[in-house]
Design an enzyme around this catalytic site. Sequence first.
Site, mmCIF file in Angstrom:
data_model
loop_
_atom_site.group_PDB
_atom_site.id
_atom_site.type_symbol
_atom_site.label_atom_id
_atom_site.label_comp_id
_atom_site.label_asym_id
_atom_site.label_seq_id
_atom_site.Cartn_x
_atom_site.Cartn_y
_atom_site.Cartn_z
ATOM 1 N N ASP A 31 17.322 0.002 7.815
ATOM 2 C CA ASP A 31 18.526 -0.734 7.398
ATOM 3 C C ASP A 31 18.078 -2.101 6.897
ATOM 4 O OD1 ASP A 31 21.118 -2.218 7.495
ATOM 5 O OD2 ASP A 31 21.816 -0.405 8.514
ATOM 6 N N SER A 124 32.871 10.721 0.943
ATOM 7 C CA SER A 124 34.147 10.132 1.346
ATOM 8 C C SER A 124 35.299 10.907 0.737
ATOM 9 C CB SER A 124 34.172 8.694 0.825
ATOM 10 O OG SER A 124 35.486 8.188 0.885
ATOM 11 N N TYR A 148 33.085 2.266 -6.306
ATOM 12 C CA TYR A 148 32.582 2.768 -5.020
ATOM 13 C C TYR A 148 32.727 4.296 -4.962
ATOM 14 C CZ TYR A 148 32.732 4.240 -0.163
ATOM 15 O OH TYR A 148 32.527 4.938 1.007
ATOM 16 N N LYS A 152 29.937 7.714 -4.903
ATOM 17 C CA LYS A 152 29.931 8.859 -3.976
ATOM 18 C C LYS A 152 29.950 10.177 -4.757
ATOM 19 C CE LYS A 152 29.798 6.589 -0.161
ATOM 20 N NZ LYS A 152 28.522 6.583 0.579
HETATM 21 P P1 NAD Z 1 28.362 -0.025 7.179
HETATM 22 O O1 NAD Z 1 28.358 -1.032 6.097
HETATM 23 O O2 NAD Z 1 28.747 -0.452 8.553
HETATM 24 O O3 NAD Z 1 26.916 0.671 7.265
HETATM 25 C C1 NAD Z 1 26.088 0.845 6.148
HETATM 26 C C2 NAD Z 1 24.719 0.266 6.491
HETATM 27 O O4 NAD Z 1 23.855 0.443 5.367
HETATM 28 C C3 NAD Z 1 24.763 -1.240 6.797
HETATM 29 O O5 NAD Z 1 24.166 -1.475 8.054
HETATM 30 C C4 NAD Z 1 23.994 -1.871 5.656
HETATM 31 O O6 NAD Z 1 23.277 -3.020 6.080
HETATM 32 C C5 NAD Z 1 23.080 -0.737 5.216
HETATM 33 N N1 NAD Z 1 22.649 -0.777 3.808
HETATM 34 C C6 NAD Z 1 23.406 -0.909 2.700
HETATM 35 N N2 NAD Z 1 22.647 -0.872 1.598
HETATM 36 C C7 NAD Z 1 21.365 -0.711 2.011
HETATM 37 C C8 NAD Z 1 20.116 -0.610 1.334
HETATM 38 N N3 NAD Z 1 20.018 -0.678 0.016
HETATM 39 N N4 NAD Z 1 18.994 -0.444 2.078
HETATM 40 C C9 NAD Z 1 19.063 -0.388 3.439
HETATM 41 N N5 NAD Z 1 20.205 -0.478 4.123
HETATM 42 C C10 NAD Z 1 21.350 -0.642 3.414
HETATM 43 O O7 NAD Z 1 29.270 1.189 6.710
HETATM 44 P P2 NAD Z 1 29.821 2.447 7.525
HETATM 45 O O8 NAD Z 1 31.287 2.294 7.672
HETATM 46 O O9 NAD Z 1 28.994 2.705 8.715
HETATM 47 O O10 NAD Z 1 29.588 3.576 6.443
HETATM 48 C C11 NAD Z 1 28.413 4.378 6.423
HETATM 49 C C12 NAD Z 1 28.456 5.275 5.194
HETATM 50 O O11 NAD Z 1 29.639 6.056 5.233
HETATM 51 C C13 NAD Z 1 28.501 4.506 3.879
HETATM 52 O O12 NAD Z 1 27.719 5.209 2.929
HETATM 53 C C14 NAD Z 1 29.958 4.556 3.504
HETATM 54 O O13 NAD Z 1 30.151 4.482 2.115
HETATM 55 C C15 NAD Z 1 30.371 5.908 4.035
HETATM 56 N N6 NAD Z 1 31.811 6.004 4.321
HETATM 57 C C16 NAD Z 1 32.395 5.083 5.139
HETATM 58 C C17 NAD Z 1 33.768 5.150 5.380
HETATM 59 C C18 NAD Z 1 34.442 4.116 6.245
HETATM 60 O O14 NAD Z 1 35.665 4.001 6.164
HETATM 61 N N7 NAD Z 1 33.749 3.372 7.082
HETATM 62 C C19 NAD Z 1 34.529 6.182 4.804
HETATM 63 C C20 NAD Z 1 33.898 7.115 4.005
HETATM 64 C C21 NAD Z 1 32.518 7.019 3.768
#
Ligand code: NAD
Length: 336
Positions: A31, A124, A148, A152
């Site tokens: 991360d 998503s 965004y 996906k």
């Molecule tokens: P989050 O932002 O809490 O977690 C994502 C993590 O990825 C973060 O810790 C961030 O620091 C890290 N990150 C981002 N870009 C990076 C890179 N280039 N290199 C290394 N690390 C990187 O988000 P989340 O809510 O835990 O979501 C996780 C995944 O699920 C994401 O891909 C998000 O798009 C997807 N998602 C989330 C939701 C939601 O509502 N939370 C819904 C649908 C899909």
Amino acid sequence: MKILVTGGAGYIGSHTSVELLNKGYEIIVVDNLSNSKVEVLDRIRELTNRDFKFYRINLLNRGELDRVFKENKIDGVIHFAGLKAVGESVEKPLEYYHNNITGTLVLCDLMKEYGVKRLVFSSSATVYGNPERVPISEDFPLNTTNPYGSTKLMIERILEDLYISDREWGISLLRYFNPIGAHQSGRIGEDPNGIPNNLMPFITQVALGKLKRLSIFGNDYNTHDGTGVRDYIHVVDLAQGHLKALDKILEKPTLDIYNLGTGEGYSVLDMVVNFEKATGKKVDYTIVDRRPGDIDICYADPSKAERELGWKARRDIQDMCRDAWRWQINNPNGYE
Ligand code: NAD
Ligand code: UDP
């Protein structure tokens, strides 16, 4: 079995890491902490009594990510890392396309090079755009309305093409509905930067007194009370869905697509009422204009995941509200 968790310090990644460690997997977390805090890693260790390696690495840095594959014999990858704020993606499309798509390309290229052909990807429900009807099943037409969502959908296509080119891959595309709640210990949870965009963290911060009142974005939608309806799913149920999806692709190569939701829709007003009932806290609100891009109603048909993975969300809306609140009161400033 060693699983690389990209984005493992994030909201869903941290909860999934706990479930993986509790099930006996070894994990390696990558991360860059662009949207998370290093403290979460110690909380994961504390909750599971297990240790693991952490690399603070940007997926866009191929050289550094190569080192992770060189130093560890990885069996599979769960890929959460990505930027996720819809509004920000409209303002900074290039950053979103680069981070999410290039990051995934670099990751997959290294997986190919090292012969690691097992991947679970965070997609998503946003890939369904504005659906013609509900519940939404996996074969619905796909269409996105913001950068965004487009990242996906594009990544889904890339991974499908990868599978077509080499049927030894096992890939699971998981389309999440609206994850909320937190681990029941209250030690890990959602820690948004600044003012939350999403409903549940906004509600918990209003209940705590950090924010004055909730703005409900529109009450003229075509729903039972006029406010937007979504399929909220407890983050621990969602995390457990990843383990089921992973088990299946570790068993044999395939390309799978699953909705991970509860199959039930709750409106914004339903959420306020449920939160108040679950916690005894009052949530003041006011009705304001619609938020551009929001849709009326979205909930899953989750039956494919139940049929093929034996997975079903078990926690109800009261559990989600209670656990979100426990996390919020125990950590009024998140991980800080
Ligand atoms: P989050 O932002 O809490 O977690 C994502 C993590 O990825 C973060 O810790 C961030 O620091 C890290 N990150 C981002 N870009 C990076 C890179 N280039 N290199 C290394 N690390 C990187 O988000 P989340 O809510 O835990 O979501 C996780 C995944 O699920 C994401 O891909 C998000 O798009 C997807 N998602 C989330 C939701 C939601 O509502 N939370 C819904 C649908 C899909
Ligand atoms: N919402 C709201 N006020 C807020 C945040 C969200 O009324 O401060 C509504 C939003 O319009 C949608 C629902 O709550 O109907 C869920 O929004 P969220 O941003 O959490 O998830 P989305 O489904 O938009 O990804």
